[in-house]
Motif scaffolding. Structure first.
Motif, PDB file in Angstrom:
ATOM      1  N   GLN A   1     100.537  81.138  28.652  1.00 31.51           N
ATOM      2  CA  GLN A   1     100.408  81.730  29.987  1.00 31.51           C
ATOM      3  C   GLN A   1     100.299  83.246  29.897  1.00 31.51           C
ATOM      4  O   GLN A   1      99.506  83.873  30.594  1.00 31.51           O
ATOM      5  N   ALA A   2     101.108  83.838  29.016  1.00 33.54           N
ATOM      6  CA  ALA A   2     101.048  85.286  28.849  1.00 33.54           C
ATOM      7  C   ALA A   2      99.729  85.717  28.206  1.00 33.54           C
ATOM      8  O   ALA A   2      99.168  86.765  28.544  1.00 33.54           O
ATOM      9  N   ARG A   3      99.210  84.885  27.301  1.00 29.66           N
ATOM     10  CA  ARG A   3      97.992  85.241  26.577  1.00 29.66           C
ATOM     11  C   ARG A   3      96.752  85.127  27.465  1.00 29.66           C
ATOM     12  O   ARG A   3      95.874  85.993  27.453  1.00 29.66           O
ATOM     13  N   TYR A   4      96.670  84.039  28.247  1.00 30.09           N
ATOM     14  CA  TYR A   4      95.469  83.784  29.039  1.00 30.09           C
ATOM     15  C   TYR A   4      95.602  84.183  30.505  1.00 30.09           C
ATOM     16  O   TYR A   4      94.599  84.240  31.225  1.00 30.09           O
ATOM     17  N   GLY A   5      96.820  84.448  30.970  1.00 35.17           N
ATOM     18  CA  GLY A   5      97.018  84.810  32.368  1.00 35.17           C
ATOM     19  C   GLY A   5      96.780  83.670  33.332  1.00 35.17           C
ATOM     20  O   GLY A   5      96.507  83.896  34.526  1.00 35.17           O
ATOM     21  N   THR A   6      96.871  82.438  32.856  1.00 37.24           N
ATOM     22  CA  THR A   6      96.654  81.268  33.697  1.00 37.24           C
ATOM     23  C   THR A   6      97.850  81.052  34.618  1.00 37.24           C
ATOM     24  O   THR A   6      98.998  81.131  34.184  1.00 37.24           O
ATOM     25  N   ALA A   7      97.594  80.788  35.891  1.00 35.81           N
ATOM     26  CA  ALA A   7      98.677  80.423  36.801  1.00 35.81           C
ATOM     27  C   ALA A   7      99.132  79.002  36.482  1.00 35.81           C
ATOM     28  O   ALA A   7      98.321  78.145  36.106  1.00 35.81           O
ATOM     29  N   ILE A   8     100.431  78.739  36.608  1.00 42.10           N
ATOM     30  CA  ILE A   8     100.985  77.424  36.280  1.00 42.10           C
ATOM     31  C   ILE A   8     101.853  76.930  37.432  1.00 42.10           C
ATOM     32  O   ILE A   8     102.672  77.681  37.970  1.00 42.10           O
ATOM     33  N   ILE A   9     101.659  75.671  37.814  1.00 40.44           N
ATOM     34  CA  ILE A   9     102.613  74.970  38.678  1.00 40.44           C
ATOM     35  C   ILE A   9     103.403  74.040  37.766  1.00 40.44           C
ATOM     36  O   ILE A   9     102.844  73.103  37.187  1.00 40.44           O
ATOM     37  N   PHE A  10     104.692  74.303  37.629  1.00 43.79           N
ATOM     38  CA  PHE A  10     105.534  73.555  36.699  1.00 43.79           C
ATOM     39  C   PHE A  10     106.440  72.629  37.509  1.00 43.79           C
ATOM     40  O   PHE A  10     107.339  73.082  38.216  1.00 43.79           O
ATOM     41  N   ILE A  11     106.200  71.318  37.396  1.00 45.22           N
ATOM     42  CA  ILE A  11     106.952  70.324  38.151  1.00 45.22           C
ATOM     43  C   ILE A  11     108.043  69.742  37.266  1.00 45.22           C
ATOM     44  O   ILE A  11     107.774  69.306  36.139  1.00 45.22           O
ATOM     45  N   THR A  12     109.268  69.715  37.762  1.00 45.04           N
ATOM     46  CA  THR A  12     110.366  69.142  36.986  1.00 45.04           C
ATOM     47  C   THR A  12     111.549  68.886  37.904  1.00 45.04           C
ATOM     48  O   THR A  12     111.619  69.400  39.024  1.00 45.04           O
ATOM     49  N   HIS A  13     112.471  68.052  37.432  1.00 48.19           N
ATOM     50  CA  HIS A  13     113.754  67.888  38.124  1.00 48.19           C
ATOM     51  C   HIS A  13     114.851  68.622  37.362  1.00 48.19           C
ATOM     52  O   HIS A  13     116.005  68.608  37.763  1.00 48.19           O
ATOM     53  N   ASP A  14     114.464  69.306  36.273  1.00 51.23           N
ATOM     54  CA  ASP A  14     115.412  70.003  35.413  1.00 51.23           C
ATOM     55  C   ASP A  14     115.462  71.484  35.801  1.00 51.23           C
ATOM     56  O   ASP A  14     114.554  72.259  35.487  1.00 51.23           O
ATOM     57  N   LEU A  15     116.530  71.891  36.470  1.00 50.08           N
ATOM     58  CA  LEU A  15     116.642  73.279  36.914  1.00 50.08           C
ATOM     59  C   LEU A  15     116.810  74.244  35.745  1.00 50.08           C
ATOM     60  O   LEU A  15     116.468  75.421  35.857  1.00 50.08           O
ATOM     61  N   GLY A  16     117.339  73.766  34.625  1.00 49.08           N
ATOM     62  CA  GLY A  16     117.446  74.615  33.444  1.00 49.08           C
ATOM     63  C   GLY A  16     116.076  75.022  32.932  1.00 49.08           C
ATOM     64  O   GLY A  16     115.876  76.168  32.509  1.00 49.08           O
ATOM     65  N   VAL A  17     115.115  74.093  32.968  1.00 48.46           N
ATOM     66  CA  VAL A  17     113.749  74.404  32.556  1.00 48.46           C
ATOM     67  C   VAL A  17     113.125  75.411  33.518  1.00 48.46           C
ATOM     68  O   VAL A  17     112.436  76.346  33.113  1.00 48.46           O
ATOM     69  N   ILE A  18     113.384  75.223  34.818  1.00 44.83           N
ATOM     70  CA  ILE A  18     112.845  76.147  35.822  1.00 44.83           C
ATOM     71  C   ILE A  18     113.364  77.564  35.573  1.00 44.83           C
ATOM     72  O   ILE A  18     112.627  78.545  35.701  1.00 44.83           O
ATOM     73  N   ALA A  19     114.645  77.689  35.217  1.00 45.38           N
ATOM     74  CA  ALA A  19     115.220  79.011  34.961  1.00 45.38           C
ATOM     75  C   ALA A  19     114.498  79.710  33.816  1.00 45.38           C
ATOM     76  O   ALA A  19     114.368  80.944  33.810  1.00 45.38           O
ATOM     77  N   GLN A  20     114.021  78.941  32.833  1.00 45.12           N
ATOM     78  CA  GLN A  20     113.313  79.529  31.696  1.00 45.12           C
ATOM     79  C   GLN A  20     111.865  79.870  32.009  1.00 45.12           C
ATOM     80  O   GLN A  20     111.335  80.864  31.537  1.00 45.12           O
ATOM     81  N   MET A  21     111.209  79.004  32.815  1.00 51.15           N
ATOM     82  CA  MET A  21     109.765  79.063  32.951  1.00 51.15           C
ATOM     83  C   MET A  21     109.259  79.815  34.169  1.00 51.15           C
ATOM     84  O   MET A  21     108.271  80.543  34.098  1.00 51.15           O
ATOM     85  N   ALA A  22     109.897  79.615  35.322  1.00 49.02           N
ATOM     86  CA  ALA A  22     109.294  80.015  36.591  1.00 49.02           C
ATOM     87  C   ALA A  22     109.715  81.409  37.032  1.00 49.02           C
ATOM     88  O   ALA A  22     110.798  81.897  36.706  1.00 49.02           O
ATOM     89  N   SER A  23     108.847  82.047  37.800  1.00 44.05           N
ATOM     90  CA  SER A  23     109.187  83.298  38.472  1.00 44.05           C
ATOM     91  C   SER A  23     109.450  83.062  39.952  1.00 44.05           C
ATOM     92  O   SER A  23     110.112  83.871  40.605  1.00 44.05           O
ATOM     93  N   TYR A  24     108.952  81.944  40.456  1.00 40.81           N
ATOM     94  CA  TYR A  24     109.108  81.606  41.879  1.00 40.81           C
ATOM     95  C   TYR A  24     109.345  80.111  41.973  1.00 40.81           C
ATOM     96  O   TYR A  24     108.806  79.335  41.172  1.00 40.81           O
ATOM     97  N   VAL A  25     110.171  79.669  42.929  1.00 41.58           N
ATOM     98  CA  VAL A  25     110.598  78.273  42.982  1.00 41.58           C
ATOM     99  C   VAL A  25     110.380  77.688  44.379  1.00 41.58           C
ATOM    100  O   VAL A  25     110.656  78.352  45.389  1.00 41.58           O
ATOM    101  N   VAL A  26     109.889  76.447  44.410  1.00 36.67           N
ATOM    102  CA  VAL A  26     109.782  75.660  45.635  1.00 36.67           C
ATOM    103  C   VAL A  26     110.670  74.427  45.471  1.00 36.67           C
ATOM    104  O   VAL A  26     110.535  73.694  44.484  1.00 36.67           O
ATOM    105  N   VAL A  27     111.593  74.215  46.414  1.00 36.51           N
ATOM    106  CA  VAL A  27     112.515  73.074  46.370  1.00 36.51           C
ATOM    107  C   VAL A  27     112.047  72.050  47.404  1.00 36.51           C
ATOM    108  O   VAL A  27     111.957  72.359  48.592  1.00 36.51           O
ATOM    109  N   MET A  28     111.745  70.822  46.939  1.00 34.73           N
ATOM    110  CA  MET A  28     111.215  69.783  47.828  1.00 34.73           C
ATOM    111  C   MET A  28     112.209  68.652  48.020  1.00 34.73           C
ATOM    112  O   MET A  28     112.999  68.335  47.134  1.00 34.73           O
ATOM    113  N   TYR A  29     112.129  68.034  49.210  1.00 37.72           N
ATOM    114  CA  TYR A  29     112.932  66.851  49.513  1.00 37.72           C
ATOM    115  C   TYR A  29     112.169  66.017  50.526  1.00 37.72           C
ATOM    116  O   TYR A  29     111.749  66.518  51.579  1.00 37.72           O
ATOM    117  N   LEU A  30     111.961  64.749  50.220  1.00 41.97           N
ATOM    118  CA  LEU A  30     111.246  63.816  51.090  1.00 41.97           C
ATOM    119  C   LEU A  30     109.908  64.373  51.578  1.00 41.97           C
ATOM    120  O   LEU A  30     109.564  64.274  52.748  1.00 41.97           O
TER     121      LEU A  30
END
Length: 362
Positions: free
Chosen positions: A236-265
């Motif tokens: 991502q840093a090399r190519y500047g590609t935007a990423i949507i990272f989907i997970t239920h693991d908040l620990g992964v989100i803390a490492q990967m994301a700069s912005y977060v969307v929390v979904m329910y139903l």
């Protein structure tokens, strides 16, 4: 519905992807399932957006809708998905065409050019994504030839030998050892980690502007997980590609994301910068998710906090706020009206009557 964002969230750049009031429904014999029920969010160029929530909250269906890959009997019933395409003829971003993906025919030439060419997907299970009767290299070569103009210079048609050389280089970029030999392997001959790396190589093969990673670390061991996450951050840093990272693991989100969307139903409960979401969550659902994360400093032999209740049955959605039957801060009006997604503070948005009285229009 127009969404007024907090002052601190105002961006000078135009969104690469803008989803507004997206609704996806499945008409089944037993009833109507509203898998996505009015979701709205933006993805900025080069941004890593984390999408979190329990299983069944509509994360993957939302992403499949962005790619026009919702399987029947599901269909997009409302909303807009505005995508800013790659500028043509060397023009700047101002010359980029903005298309509404929700209005495009799923099998039309424009959508086929966008899917894979400008928006790529890393699915949950690469073993199921790769054909078992063709080598992984041949499948990536076919993708490069299909969207070959991403690599062409001067309008010259890309040759198969050139596409194979590009694939070898991609294998090398994603950390696959002996790429000249592994390119001729079948998916079932590769380990889980190598299959995931090969899938990342395929996703990057056409230089996409947006990469959707749908729980890419779910089926691999923790050591390989760390390697894949580090690889995605580096790419991502090399190519500047935007990423949507989907997970239920908040620990992964803390490492990967700069912005977060929390979904329910199928709805967005809260969104904001990752530091604000983790340190000052506004929605009761976000707070409950964060409390359920195991801590290295927690007491031993003590049960982890859990979110009370369970996700409602798809055919029996609760009226009002979808989270109110499980919410510890529920109020009387929560069962009668749906709160709108509104600014809370300087950097976050929340769909909760604890912070405002705005009702979502029907």
């Amino acid at each position: 519905m127009a969404l007024d964002r907090p002052m601190a969230m105002a961006k000078t750049a135009q969104p690469l992807l803008s989803v507004r009031n997206l609704r996806v429904s499945f008409a089944l014999d037993e009833g109507l399932v509203r898998a996505v029920d009015g979701t709205s969010f933006d993805v900025m160029p080069g941004q890593v957006l984390g999408v979190v929530g329990e299983s069944g909250c509509g994360k993957s269906v939302t992403m499949r809708a962005i790619l026009q890959l919702v399987e029947r009997p599901g269909r997009i019933t409302a909303g807009e998905i505005h995508f800013r395409r790659r500028p043509v003829n060397g023009g700047g971003e101002d010359s980029a065409e903005v298309v509404d993906i929700a209005r495009l025919p799923p099998r039309g030439p424009v959508m086929r050019d966008i899917r894979g060419g400008e928006i790529a997907l890393i699915p949950q299970e690469p073993m199921a994504a790769f054909s078992p009767v063709h080598t992984v290299g041949d499948q990536i070569v076919e993708a490069i030839l299909l969207h070959g103009h991403r690599w062409q210079e001067g309008g010259r048609k890309l040759k198969r030998r050139e596409a194979r050389d590009i694939t070898v280089g991609l294998f090398r970029d994603v950390g696959i050892s002996m790429p000249e030999q592994r390119i001729d392997a079948f998916s079932w001959q590769l380990s889980g980690g190598l299959r995931q790396r090969a899938m990342i190589a395929m996703a990057l093969s056409c230089k996409p502007r947006l990469l959707i990673a749908d729980e890419p670390t779910t089926a691999i061991d923790v050591t390989t997980q760390a390697q894949v996450l580090a690889l995605l951050r580096d790419l991502q840093a090399r190519y500047g590609t935007a990423i949507i990272f989907i997970t239920h693991d908040l620990g992964v989100i803390a490492q990967m994301a700069s912005y977060v969307v929390v979904m329910y139903l199928g709805r967005v409960m809260e969104e904001g910068p990752v530091d604000d979401i983790f340190h000052a969550p506004k929605h009761p659902y976000t707070r409950a998710l964060l409390r359920s994360i195991p801590s290295l400093y927690g007491e031993t032999r003590v049960a982890l906090p859990v979110i009370s209740g369970a996700l409602p049955h798809p055919f029996n959605r609760p009226p009002g706020c979808p989270f109110h039957p499980r919410c510890p801060d529920v109020m009387a009006k929560c069962s009668g009206a749906v709160p709108g997604l509104q600014p809370v503070g300087t950097s976050q948005l929340a769909s909760c009557f604890l912070h405002h009285d705005v009702v979502e229009p029907e």
